[in-house]
Design a protein around this motif. Sequence first.
Motif, mmCIF file in Angstrom:
data_model
loop_
_atom_site.group_PDB
_atom_site.id
_atom_site.type_symbol
_atom_site.label_atom_id
_atom_site.label_comp_id
_atom_site.label_asym_id
_atom_site.label_seq_id
_atom_site.Cartn_x
_atom_site.Cartn_y
_atom_site.Cartn_z
ATOM 1 N N TYR A 118 -31.047 33.540 29.354
ATOM 2 C CA TYR A 118 -32.057 32.481 29.344
ATOM 3 C C TYR A 118 -32.023 31.622 30.607
ATOM 4 N N PHE A 119 -31.018 31.844 31.450
ATOM 5 C CA PHE A 119 -30.883 31.075 32.684
ATOM 6 C C PHE A 119 -31.038 32.002 33.888
ATOM 7 N N ALA A 120 -31.310 31.410 35.038
ATOM 8 C CA ALA A 120 -31.534 32.202 36.244
ATOM 9 C C ALA A 120 -30.315 33.063 36.570
ATOM 10 N N HIS A 121 -30.584 34.324 36.865
ATOM 11 C CA HIS A 121 -29.533 35.263 37.241
ATOM 12 C C HIS A 121 -30.156 36.356 38.102
ATOM 13 N N ASP A 122 -29.336 37.052 38.822
ATOM 14 C CA ASP A 122 -29.810 38.131 39.683
ATOM 15 C C ASP A 122 -29.948 39.401 38.857
ATOM 16 N N ARG A 123 -31.116 40.048 38.930
ATOM 17 C CA ARG A 123 -31.361 41.235 38.113
ATOM 18 C C ARG A 123 -32.275 42.200 38.864
ATOM 19 N N GLU A 124 -32.068 43.477 38.639
ATOM 20 C CA GLU A 124 -32.963 44.487 39.205
ATOM 21 C C GLU A 124 -34.195 44.583 38.315
ATOM 22 N N VAL A 125 -35.362 44.377 38.900
ATOM 23 C CA VAL A 125 -36.613 44.361 38.149
ATOM 24 C C VAL A 125 -37.664 45.189 38.880
ATOM 25 N N PHE A 126 -38.783 45.408 38.205
ATOM 26 C CA PHE A 126 -39.946 46.002 38.860
ATOM 27 C C PHE A 126 -41.184 45.289 38.332
#
Length: 211
Positions: A118-126
């Motif tokens: 629910y908090f900002a984090h680094d993630r691989e997205v598209f």
Amino acid sequence: VQEAIEDGLVIEETGPRAQRNLLQTPVLLKGIEDNQFDAAFGGARRDEERARAKERVFSFRDDFGQWDPKNQRPELWNLYNGRVKKGENVRVFPLSNWTELDVWQYIADEEIELPPIYFAHDREVFERDGMLYAASEHVALIDGETPFRASVRYRTVGDMSCTGAVRSTAADLGSVVAEIARTKITERGETRADDRVTEAAMEDRKRVGYF
């Protein structure tokens, strides 16, 4: 849902845009029928989506689990009618009149611990249709879609095949509250692909038994 798929109660969709969200409805209806529940509680709020805005705190469902927005009971002065006939039930939404901001302010005031998603984090997205999906083996890419890393968080957590993340740097409760106070888009409007199928997607699902 997985058990229902294995038992043949529902059929899983296939393809890049496949999702399991619709499969929840027959599973829910079967659970209510098997256990003869008179009421099922949910956390939905009216500010989430236009169909939710028509919802009562006590949302009446007929013996087929169907919701008719024109056949709901008045709730004047916070008086609720929970009477149901055999086979009928109500979906109860105690937080119906809360807003997303109310929820986050309550969490902050009570210092409730939440999962880091629910908090900002680094993630691989598209990116697909203006939404950011988590890159995963469970969601097939369409030609032209390329995963990349971004700082994101989730406003709502659901089936990853139809739930998107939002770009965010809000890494603590205070920052999330401030971010929500500024936003002009509802959480489902910004992050739920299943609500974008048609203008009445949520209402159509609710009419056949969706929570």
